[in-house]
Design a protein around this motif. Structure first.
Motif, PDB file in Angstrom:
ATOM      1  N   SER A  82       5.340  12.613   2.299  1.00  0.00           N
ATOM      2  CA  SER A  82       5.767  11.986   1.094  1.00  0.00           C
ATOM      3  C   SER A  82       4.893  11.305   0.225  1.00  0.00           C
ATOM      4  O   SER A  82       4.330  11.363  -0.757  1.00  0.00           O
ATOM      5  CB  SER A  82       6.739  10.841   0.740  1.00  0.00           C
ATOM      6  OG  SER A  82       6.145   9.529   1.402  1.00  0.00           O
ATOM      7  N   LEU A  83       3.126  10.816   1.150  1.00  0.00           N
ATOM      8  CA  LEU A  83       2.725  10.561   1.347  1.00  0.00           C
ATOM      9  C   LEU A  83       0.946  11.907  -0.019  1.00  0.00           C
ATOM     10  O   LEU A  83       0.189  11.578  -0.582  1.00  0.00           O
ATOM     11  CB  LEU A  83       1.001  10.119   1.958  1.00  0.00           C
ATOM     12  CG  LEU A  83       1.968   8.407   2.153  1.00  0.00           C
ATOM     13  CD1 LEU A  83       1.171   8.354   3.817  1.00  0.00           C
ATOM     14  CD2 LEU A  83       1.534   7.746   1.656  1.00  0.00           C
ATOM     15  N   LYS A  84       1.305  12.590   0.120  1.00  0.00           N
ATOM     16  CA  LYS A  84       0.354  14.248  -0.130  1.00  0.00           C
ATOM     17  C   LYS A  84      -0.412  13.989  -1.767  1.00  0.00           C
ATOM     18  O   LYS A  84      -1.136  14.443  -1.792  1.00  0.00           O
ATOM     19  CB  LYS A  84       0.877  15.313   0.062  1.00  0.00           C
ATOM     20  CG  LYS A  84       0.640  16.774   0.147  1.00  0.00           C
ATOM     21  CD  LYS A  84       1.130  17.740   0.390  1.00  0.00           C
ATOM     22  CE  LYS A  84       0.153  19.080   0.281  1.00  0.00           C
ATOM     23  NZ  LYS A  84       0.362  20.367   0.583  1.00  0.00           N
ATOM     24  N   ASN A  85       1.202  13.692  -2.036  1.00  0.00           N
ATOM     25  CA  ASN A  85       0.997  13.560  -3.517  1.00  0.00           C
ATOM     26  C   ASN A  85       0.602  12.431  -4.568  1.00  0.00           C
ATOM     27  O   ASN A  85       0.188  12.093  -5.880  1.00  0.00           O
ATOM     28  CB  ASN A  85       1.485  14.502  -4.644  1.00  0.00           C
ATOM     29  CG  ASN A  85       2.001  15.884  -4.031  1.00  0.00           C
ATOM     30  OD1 ASN A  85       1.011  16.667  -3.622  1.00  0.00           O
ATOM     31  ND2 ASN A  85       3.068  16.561  -3.699  1.00  0.00           N
ATOM     32  N   LYS A  86       0.266  11.167  -3.375  1.00  0.00           N
ATOM     33  CA  LYS A  86       0.124  10.233  -3.732  1.00  0.00           C
ATOM     34  C   LYS A  86      -1.215   9.849  -4.532  1.00  0.00           C
ATOM     35  O   LYS A  86      -2.094  10.711  -3.905  1.00  0.00           O
ATOM     36  CB  LYS A  86       0.587   9.009  -2.695  1.00  0.00           C
ATOM     37  CG  LYS A  86       2.366   8.703  -2.610  1.00  0.00           C
ATOM     38  CD  LYS A  86       2.619   7.378  -3.509  1.00  0.00           C
ATOM     39  CE  LYS A  86       4.082   7.798  -3.102  1.00  0.00           C
ATOM     40  NZ  LYS A  86       4.788   9.224  -3.676  1.00  0.00           N
ATOM     41  N   ASN A  87      -1.642   9.188  -5.469  1.00  0.00           N
ATOM     42  CA  ASN A  87      -2.638   8.779  -5.693  1.00  0.00           C
ATOM     43  C   ASN A  87      -3.268   8.085  -4.588  1.00  0.00           C
ATOM     44  O   ASN A  87      -2.926   7.118  -3.994  1.00  0.00           O
ATOM     45  CB  ASN A  87      -2.473   7.755  -6.608  1.00  0.00           C
ATOM     46  CG  ASN A  87      -3.780   7.462  -7.296  1.00  0.00           C
ATOM     47  OD1 ASN A  87      -5.361   7.718  -7.678  1.00  0.00           O
ATOM     48  ND2 ASN A  87      -4.185   6.666  -8.819  1.00  0.00           N
ATOM     49  N   LYS A  88      -4.703   8.172  -3.974  1.00  0.00           N
ATOM     50  CA  LYS A  88      -6.113   7.917  -3.699  1.00  0.00           C
ATOM     51  C   LYS A  88      -6.846   6.517  -3.768  1.00  0.00           C
ATOM     52  O   LYS A  88      -7.146   6.165  -2.650  1.00  0.00           O
ATOM     53  CB  LYS A  88      -6.601   9.352  -3.007  1.00  0.00           C
ATOM     54  CG  LYS A  88      -5.563  10.463  -1.983  1.00  0.00           C
ATOM     55  CD  LYS A  88      -4.924  10.502  -0.870  1.00  0.00           C
ATOM     56  CE  LYS A  88      -4.212  10.842  -0.692  1.00  0.00           C
ATOM     57  NZ  LYS A  88      -3.986  11.926  -0.887  1.00  0.00           N
ATOM     58  N   ASN A  89      -6.380   6.753  -4.757  1.00  0.00           N
ATOM     59  CA  ASN A  89      -7.322   5.323  -5.477  1.00  0.00           C
ATOM     60  C   ASN A  89      -6.722   3.627  -4.490  1.00  0.00           C
ATOM     61  O   ASN A  89      -6.548   3.458  -5.825  1.00  0.00           O
ATOM     62  CB  ASN A  89      -7.428   5.722  -6.771  1.00  0.00           C
ATOM     63  CG  ASN A  89      -8.891   5.006  -6.870  1.00  0.00           C
ATOM     64  OD1 ASN A  89      -9.676   4.735  -6.372  1.00  0.00           O
ATOM     65  ND2 ASN A  89      -8.665   4.646  -8.387  1.00  0.00           N
ATOM     66  N   HIS A 127       0.876  -0.990   0.107  1.00  0.00           N
ATOM     67  CA  HIS A 127      -0.190  -0.104   0.344  1.00  0.00           C
ATOM     68  C   HIS A 127       0.966   1.177  -0.213  1.00  0.00           C
ATOM     69  O   HIS A 127       2.019   1.125   0.899  1.00  0.00           O
ATOM     70  CB  HIS A 127      -0.473   0.075   1.469  1.00  0.00           C
ATOM     71  CG  HIS A 127      -1.908   0.820   1.300  1.00  0.00           C
ATOM     72  ND1 HIS A 127      -1.815   2.277   1.964  1.00  0.00           N
ATOM     73  CD2 HIS A 127      -2.820   0.839   0.311  1.00  0.00           C
ATOM     74  CE1 HIS A 127      -3.289   2.769   1.794  1.00  0.00           C
ATOM     75  NE2 HIS A 127      -3.936   2.052   1.234  1.00  0.00           N
ATOM     76  N   PRO A 128       0.592   2.002  -0.487  1.00  0.00           N
ATOM     77  CA  PRO A 128       1.365   3.815  -0.962  1.00  0.00           C
ATOM     78  C   PRO A 128       2.163   3.865   0.722  1.00  0.00           C
ATOM     79  O   PRO A 128       3.094   4.643   0.548  1.00  0.00           O
ATOM     80  CB  PRO A 128      -0.026   4.911  -1.245  1.00  0.00           C
ATOM     81  CG  PRO A 128      -0.667   3.846  -2.011  1.00  0.00           C
ATOM     82  CD  PRO A 128      -0.877   2.670  -0.930  1.00  0.00           C
ATOM     83  N   VAL A 129       0.928   4.014   1.929  1.00  0.00           N
ATOM     84  CA  VAL A 129       1.752   4.300   3.026  1.00  0.00           C
ATOM     85  C   VAL A 129       2.593   3.024   3.700  1.00  0.00           C
ATOM     86  O   VAL A 129       3.798   3.841   4.036  1.00  0.00           O
ATOM     87  CB  VAL A 129      -0.052   3.948   3.846  1.00  0.00           C
ATOM     88  CG1 VAL A 129       0.558   4.520   5.641  1.00  0.00           C
ATOM     89  CG2 VAL A 129      -0.731   4.740   3.737  1.00  0.00           C
ATOM     90  N   GLN A 130       2.730   1.729   3.323  1.00  0.00           N
ATOM     91  CA  GLN A 130       3.731   0.853   3.233  1.00  0.00           C
ATOM     92  C   GLN A 130       4.565   0.655   2.505  1.00  0.00           C
ATOM     93  O   GLN A 130       6.419   1.304   3.046  1.00  0.00           O
ATOM     94  CB  GLN A 130       3.126  -0.921   3.344  1.00  0.00           C
ATOM     95  CG  GLN A 130       2.011  -1.008   3.552  1.00  0.00           C
ATOM     96  CD  GLN A 130       1.297  -2.639   3.674  1.00  0.00           C
ATOM     97  OE1 GLN A 130       1.346  -2.036   3.228  1.00  0.00           O
ATOM     98  NE2 GLN A 130       1.097  -3.411   4.553  1.00  0.00           N
TER      99      GLN A 130
END
Ligand SMILES: Cc1cc2nc3c(=O)[nH]c(=O)nc-3n(C[C@H](O)[C@H](O)[C@H](O)COP(=O)(O)OP(=O)(O)OC[C@H]3O[C@@H](n4cnc5c(N)ncnc54)[C@H](O)[C@@H]3O)c2cc1C
Ligand code: FES
Ligand code: FES
Length: 479
Positions: free
Chosen positions: A160-167, A97-100
């Motif tokens: 760094s998660l700010k601009n990540k795709n939330k989908n 996952h983007p968070v991981q």
């Protein structure tokens, strides 16, 4: 509809648990029955965040993702919710996952033991459409302890998660989960397990019916205090009524004279709502436990606990709040001022529950509140003070000052108030009022603070309040 099975959504399925012990913690279930050991146990009292999991709850046809401490959550409270564990974050294709991935990229995993908890707290922030401001990030992990002092990589990973795709896969699968949640959401629970009884009514009328025949019960709201009887004192709680399942008790209303908060409203919702009326109330709530705690804990629980260091209590007393009690027959309303009898004793009688709290909204008052604790985040107050004054033409027209941590109950500073009432606000009067606090309080020394420290801090907080209102006066706002 009433059931004795706990139904919840896990990994795209409805899971049913039969014959559950109502005192079993969610953490125990996750590790020993679901056999998912990513979720860890650190403190078993809600203080370290190692056991953090995320619950999805249906709210207005959307899923509200909440981080909670599974170590102090009783399993039956999972009814009608979606459970998300750290193991579930990886996609079907095996992608992190983007968070991981962010935690890997920024070396946010250090000891490893606390990492699953951090991931889940950050995941709930990510799903809540956070703006990823520093303040949001720090708040989201305020309930996760990193003892190796390695917060910086974790904060960098979060930023760094700010601009990540939330989908992510959860967004893609949302409709399916909402449909499953709708199937199991509308159900009351009654569980009899050996000598234990557990009720989770959906409506006040149902609650009253249960109370007619069961008055010797423990009301369970967020469980952030009550559950410790099981996890720390190692005792059983044989009879429980879960209040947070009652939708009619989850509301905040405002009739311009007072704000009314339903007993089962989580503190996190009050924290957002009350900001426009009493920003200092929000400021204190932001430092109340952690998001995991405030996502479930309630003002009603804080009041019924009657702890001398309950943070809402001096604030509510100084605002002259009322507490509305009900039993299966009638309603009673008390000023909070008169509600606390002695150390952890209130006027609540057997079978009586807190229905709501009313917080007045006078027009010309100045309200300030301060919390002093050893640690900024996730710590209990040594002293908490609240000041509510109406001052016109530099004269005190009304005054209510209350302190927590200074006596066996949260308490007003009667002598101090007497000095201030009808006085002009001058350095001299403030010094007299500070001195009067010595008459008002004879605090104890304990592990949080010594007697002398408490009295000195209480005086200093009055001084701080004075300095702040003087500053406002100089810019022409107050007097
Ligand atoms: C890690 C951690 C940090 C904490 N930090 C803080 C803090 O910063 N400040 C602070 O003040 N407290 C703090 N607490 C204490 C706790 O969160 C509060 O006392 C909280 O308000 C309790 O609310 P609850 O809804 O979880 O109550 P519960 O634990 O569900 O219940 C507490 C008591 O209230 C009774 N009760 C609950 N609801 C009702 C009702 N509707 N009617 C009648 N009785 C009821 C229960 O029977 C029980 O006796 C912390 C606790 C933990 C574990
Ligand atoms: S194990 Fe520490 S918060 Fe749950
Ligand atoms: S990363 Fe686990 S204690 Fe710091």
């Amino acid at each position: 509809m009433t059931s004795s099975n706990i139904d919840f959504v896990y990994q795209n399925k409805i899971i049913k648990i039969k014959n559950s012990d109502s005192n079993e913690t969610l953490l125990n279930y996750i590790r020993t029955k679901l056999k998912k050991t990513g979720t860890k146990e650190g403190c078993a009292e809600g203080g370290c965040g190692a056991c953090t999991v995320v619950l999805g709850e249906l709210k207005k046809n959307e899923i509200n993702y909440k981080a909670i401490n599974s170590c102090i959550t009783f399993l039956p409270t999972l009814q009608g919710k979606q459970l998300i564990l750290v193991e579930d974050l990886i996609s079907k294709e095996g992608l992190l996952h983007p968070v991981q991935q962010a935690m890997v990229n920024y070396h946010g995993s250090q000891c490893g033991f606390c990492t699953p908890g951090f991931i889940m707290s950050l995941f709930s922030m990510y799903k809540a459409n956070s703006k990823f401001r520093d303040i949001d990030i720090k708040d989201s992990i305020a309930g996760n302890l990193c003892r190796c002092t390695g917060y910086q990589p974790i904060i960098k990973a979060a930023k760094s998660l700010k601009n990540k795709n939330k989908n992510d896969q959860f967004s893609k699968n949302k409709k399916n989960i909402i449909n499953l949640l709708k199937k199991i959401n509308n159900k009351s629970l009654t569980i009899y397990y050996k000598e234990k009884k557990y009720f989770a009514p959906r409506y006040i009328a149902e609650l009253k019916k249960i109370l007619k025949t069961n008055d010797n019960v423990n009301f369970l709201s967020g469980g952030t205090d009550l559950s410790l009887v099981v996890t720390k004192e190692r005792k059983d709680i044989n009879s429980i009524i879960y209040m947070n399942s009652i939708k009619d008790l989850q509301y905040i209303k405002n009739n311009n004279k007072y704000i009314e908060v339903g007993a089962s409203t989580p503190l996190i919702e009050l924290e957002t709502y009350i900001k426009n009326y009493y920003p200092d109330f929000t400021k204190i709530l932001k430092r109340y436990g952690s998001p995991q705690i405030r996502n479930v804990a309630t003002v009603a629980g804080n009041i019924a606990t009657a702890s001398p260091i309950g943070d809402c209590l001096p604030l509510l007393i100084s605002l002259n709040a009322k507490v509305v009690l009900q039993d299966f027959r009638k309603e009673k309303v008390f000023f909070l001022d008169d509600f606390f009898i002695n150390y952890r004793k209130t006027k609540l009688k057997k079978g009586q529950f807190i229905h709501s709290i009313r917080i007045p909204l006078p027009k010309d008052n100045t309200f300030r509140a301060y919390k002093i604790s050893k640690r900024f985040d996730d710590d209990i107050s040594s002293v908490c003070a609240a000041f509510n004054l109406e001052i016109t033409k530099n004269k005190v027209q009304s005054v209510r000052i209350a302190y927590g941590g200074m006596a066996a109950t949260p308490k007003r500073a009667a002598y101090c108030e007497k000095i201030l009432l009808n006085s002009r606000v001058t350095d001299e009067i403030i010094n007299k009022a500070k001195k009067a606090l010595e008459k008002d309080f004879q605090p104890i020394s304990d592990m949080r603070a010594s007697r002398l420290y408490r009295i000195e801090v209480a005086k200093n907080l009055l001084e701080k309040f004075y300095a702040e209102i003087k500053q406002k006066k100089s810019i022409g706002v107050l007097f």
